[in-house]
Design a protein around this motif. Structure first.
Motif, PDB file in Angstrom:
ATOM      1  N   LYS A 271      42.100  43.212  38.228  1.00 37.91           N
ATOM      2  CA  LYS A 271      41.105  42.305  37.650  1.00 37.91           C
ATOM      3  C   LYS A 271      41.517  40.833  37.627  1.00 37.91           C
ATOM      4  O   LYS A 271      42.688  40.507  37.458  1.00 37.91           O
ATOM      5  N   TYR A 272      40.494  40.008  37.737  1.00 40.94           N
ATOM      6  CA  TYR A 272      40.607  38.563  37.476  1.00 40.94           C
ATOM      7  C   TYR A 272      40.097  38.346  36.060  1.00 40.94           C
ATOM      8  O   TYR A 272      38.954  38.710  35.766  1.00 40.94           O
ATOM      9  N   TRP A 273      40.930  37.831  35.200  1.00 39.66           N
ATOM     10  CA  TRP A 273      40.449  37.475  33.857  1.00 39.66           C
ATOM     11  C   TRP A 273      41.220  36.251  33.379  1.00 39.66           C
ATOM     12  O   TRP A 273      42.409  36.312  33.111  1.00 39.66           O
TER      13      TRP A 273
ATOM     14  N   SER B  69      31.081  31.656  40.970  1.00 40.76           N
ATOM     15  CA  SER B  69      31.618  32.765  40.185  1.00 40.76           C
ATOM     16  C   SER B  69      32.858  33.233  40.925  1.00 40.76           C
ATOM     17  O   SER B  69      32.783  33.527  42.121  1.00 40.76           O
ATOM     18  N   GLY B  70      33.980  33.295  40.221  1.00 43.85           N
ATOM     19  CA  GLY B  70      35.240  33.623  40.888  1.00 43.85           C
ATOM     20  C   GLY B  70      35.131  34.865  41.753  1.00 43.85           C
ATOM     21  O   GLY B  70      35.500  34.865  42.931  1.00 43.85           O
ATOM     22  N   SER B  71      34.580  35.930  41.169  1.00 44.05           N
ATOM     23  CA  SER B  71      34.568  37.211  41.879  1.00 44.05           C
ATOM     24  C   SER B  71      33.667  37.170  43.120  1.00 44.05           C
ATOM     25  O   SER B  71      33.766  38.046  43.981  1.00 44.05           O
TER      26      SER B  71
ATOM     27  N   MET C   9      43.301  44.331  31.074  1.00 42.21           N
ATOM     28  CA  MET C   9      42.336  43.237  30.903  1.00 42.21           C
ATOM     29  C   MET C   9      41.597  43.378  29.568  1.00 42.21           C
ATOM     30  O   MET C   9      41.413  42.392  28.848  1.00 42.21           O
TER      31      MET C   9
ATOM     32  N   ARG D  62      35.290  37.368  46.554  1.00 38.06           N
ATOM     33  CA  ARG D  62      35.591  38.673  47.156  1.00 38.06           C
ATOM     34  C   ARG D  62      34.358  39.285  47.815  1.00 38.06           C
ATOM     35  O   ARG D  62      34.469  40.020  48.793  1.00 38.06           O
TER      36      ARG D  62
ATOM     37  N   SER E  98      26.883  38.429  39.297  1.00 39.14           N
ATOM     38  CA  SER E  98      27.190  37.046  39.680  1.00 39.14           C
ATOM     39  C   SER E  98      27.982  37.031  40.985  1.00 39.14           C
ATOM     40  O   SER E  98      27.851  36.098  41.782  1.00 39.14           O
TER      41      SER E  98
ATOM     42  N   ASP F  63      34.428  46.638  33.836  1.00 36.35           N
ATOM     43  CA  ASP F  63      34.398  45.176  33.959  1.00 36.35           C
ATOM     44  C   ASP F  63      33.986  44.560  32.618  1.00 36.35           C
ATOM     45  O   ASP F  63      34.145  45.187  31.589  1.00 36.35           O
ATOM     46  N   ALA F  64      33.421  43.367  32.647  1.00 36.20           N
ATOM     47  CA  ALA F  64      33.052  42.707  31.396  1.00 36.20           C
ATOM     48  C   ALA F  64      31.708  43.241  30.909  1.00 36.20           C
ATOM     49  O   ALA F  64      30.697  42.545  30.928  1.00 36.20           O
TER      50      ALA F  64
ATOM     51  N   HIS G 180      36.377  33.917  30.253  1.00 33.82           N
ATOM     52  CA  HIS G 180      37.590  33.447  30.950  1.00 33.82           C
ATOM     53  C   HIS G 180      38.313  32.355  30.158  1.00 33.82           C
ATOM     54  O   HIS G 180      39.524  32.224  30.233  1.00 33.82           O
TER      55      HIS G 180
ATOM     56  N   ALA H 171      36.229  44.948  40.591  1.00 36.84           N
ATOM     57  CA  ALA H 171      37.641  44.607  40.739  1.00 36.84           C
ATOM     58  C   ALA H 171      38.493  45.830  40.427  1.00 36.84           C
ATOM     59  O   ALA H 171      38.271  46.513  39.416  1.00 36.84           O
TER      60      ALA H 171
ATOM     61  N   SER I 246      31.146  36.493  31.453  1.00 39.55           N
ATOM     62  CA  SER I 246      32.558  36.346  31.839  1.00 39.55           C
ATOM     63  C   SER I 246      32.895  34.863  32.009  1.00 39.55           C
ATOM     64  O   SER I 246      34.025  34.446  31.735  1.00 39.55           O
ATOM     65  N   ASP I 247      31.910  34.065  32.392  1.00 44.42           N
ATOM     66  CA  ASP I 247      32.113  32.621  32.527  1.00 44.42           C
ATOM     67  C   ASP I 247      32.691  32.043  31.219  1.00 44.42           C
ATOM     68  O   ASP I 247      33.634  31.242  31.237  1.00 44.42           O
TER      69      ASP I 247
HETATM   70  O1  PMV Z   1      33.470  36.137  38.607  1.00 48.28           O
HETATM   71  P1  PMV Z   1      33.241  36.170  37.155  1.00 48.28           P
HETATM   72  O2  PMV Z   1      33.372  34.829  36.496  1.00 48.28           O
HETATM   73  O3  PMV Z   1      31.941  36.844  36.810  1.00 48.28           O
HETATM   74  O4  PMV Z   1      34.398  37.064  36.499  1.00 48.28           O
HETATM   75  C1  PMV Z   1      34.620  38.413  36.849  1.00 48.28           C
HETATM   76  C2  PMV Z   1      35.428  39.094  35.818  1.00 48.28           C
HETATM   77  C3  PMV Z   1      35.540  40.596  35.963  1.00 48.28           C
HETATM   78  O5  PMV Z   1      34.386  41.128  36.564  1.00 48.28           O
HETATM   79  C4  PMV Z   1      35.674  41.193  34.567  1.00 48.28           C
HETATM   80  C5  PMV Z   1      36.771  40.991  36.751  1.00 48.28           C
HETATM   81  C6  PMV Z   1      36.749  40.720  38.239  1.00 48.28           C
HETATM   82  O6  PMV Z   1      37.827  40.461  38.786  1.00 48.28           O
HETATM   83  O7  PMV Z   1      35.687  40.811  38.859  1.00 48.28           O
END
Ligand code: PMV
Length: 334
Positions: free
Chosen positions: A15-17, A146-148, A248, A151, A114, A287-288, A202, A12, A198-199
């Protein structure tokens, strides 16, 4: 009803957080829009991919899934079912499945395993069940795991609208992999799995007093970075990426409980990257996890890699460019 897919991980840039607090958290609707770079590792053995095969059949008595040879149980299996179950319902098929997935890079080390994992799972499942969905719909279903992953369905640089429902929270491509010149030199400081996924992370984002400020700023960052990408302004892309990563981590560190993904060497490396500018233009995004993505123009990637390889606390580097979209493959894992 066997199908396989290959999906790329993504880093990202904005970022998504943290998930939206006004929606069911299991939908993974984010609190902000975000922007990612879908990555392709430039070495033969690490391409930053997940390869997944899934088969639906009445010979299976129960659902089973493995990642790198290890059976998924508990929360990990629950997340797989969050993607597969609604798709099975759409297909009107009740057969159980066998799924096998392989990453060609360290899992859960802040390299977005993920994202590629759930993108590959979604593409293979949709195909294996014989349903026809648009890329927008596939992106939304990948988000459930997983949100990311929303993308990672697309190649190049990708914008994920936070939206306000399952259907409207999806990603679309900003530009293809050959339309913007950027590399990421990934400096691996620590290969181990992160302690807090990250799950889980968040969930605590909103406990930081700085979360609201980050959410407000992220909106502008996502719009501004898209504009900079479309006008080929790498300096702005890099500056916003570094800023978004720092904001973030401030939220992570000031959440309750606090989350420290950085190792001491992560900070040393961020400071090194800042010192290399402006003679070598590069920007740090984390990232995380403790590892650092150093963003640069492709023509600077090998010089930057050399510097990082000579840095005693960097264990290994991977150079990545922009990947094409994730896709089906005829190569099955079983
Ligand atoms: O998609 P997840 O739940 O693994 O969260 C991704 C969180 C970050 O990688 C830290 C930021 C992002 O936007 O990918």
């Amino acid at each position: 009803m066997k199908s396989s897919a290959i999906a790329h991980s993504n880093i990202a840039l904005v970022k998504y957080w943290g998930r939206s607090r006004t929606h069911d958290p299991s939908l993974n609707i984010p609190s902000t829009d975000s922007v990612g770079m879908t990555k392709l590792g430039e070495s033969d053995d690490i391409r930053l991919l997940t390869h997944t095969t899934i088969e639906f059949s009445d010979v299976y008595e129960q659902d089973s899934a493995t990642l790198d040879g290890v059976f998924l149980t508990g929360r990990a299996m629950e997340r797989v079912l969050k993607v597969v179950n609604p798709l099975r319902t759409i297909a009107g098929i009740s057969h159980r499945f066998k799924m096998m997935s392989r990453n060609d890079f360290p899992t859960q080390a802040g390299l977005a395993s993920s994202a590629s994992g759930f993108a590959a799972l979604t593409i293979a499942t949709v195909d294996g069940l014989g349903i026809s969905l648009s890329k927008r719909e596939i992106s939304a279903f990948a988000r459930l795991g997983s949100g990311s992953a929303a993308r990672s369905i697309h190649g190049g640089l990708v914008y994920w609208y936070k939206g306000d429902s399952h259907e409207t929270s999806f990603a679309r491509q900003i530009c293809g992999p050959t339309e913007f010149d950027m590399s990421a030199v990934i400096a691996i400081i620590h290969k181990g799995r992160k302690e807090v996924t990250s799950d889980v992370g968040h969930k605590s984002a909103h406990t930081s007093p700085f979360d609201r400020a980050r959410v407000n700023i992220s909106r502008k960052q996502a719009k501004d970075i898209e504009k900079a990408i479309l006008t080929d302004d790498f300096s702005v892309v890099g500056r916003i990426s570094e800023e978004s990563s720092r904001y973030m981590h401030v939220v992570m560190m000031t959440s309750d409980p606090p989350l420290f993904y950085w190792h001491p060497n992560t900070l040393r490396l961020i400071k090194l990257i800042q010192k290399l500018r402006p003679s070598l233009e590069c920007y740090a995004s984390v990232d995380a996890g403790p590892n650092v993505h150093c963003l640069c123009r492709p023509e600077d990637a090998y010089e930057l890699r050399k510097i990082l390889d000579e840095t005693d606390y960097v264990n290994m580097t991977i150079v990545a460019g922009l990947a094409g979209g994730s896709h089906k493959t005829g190569e099955h894992l079983f």
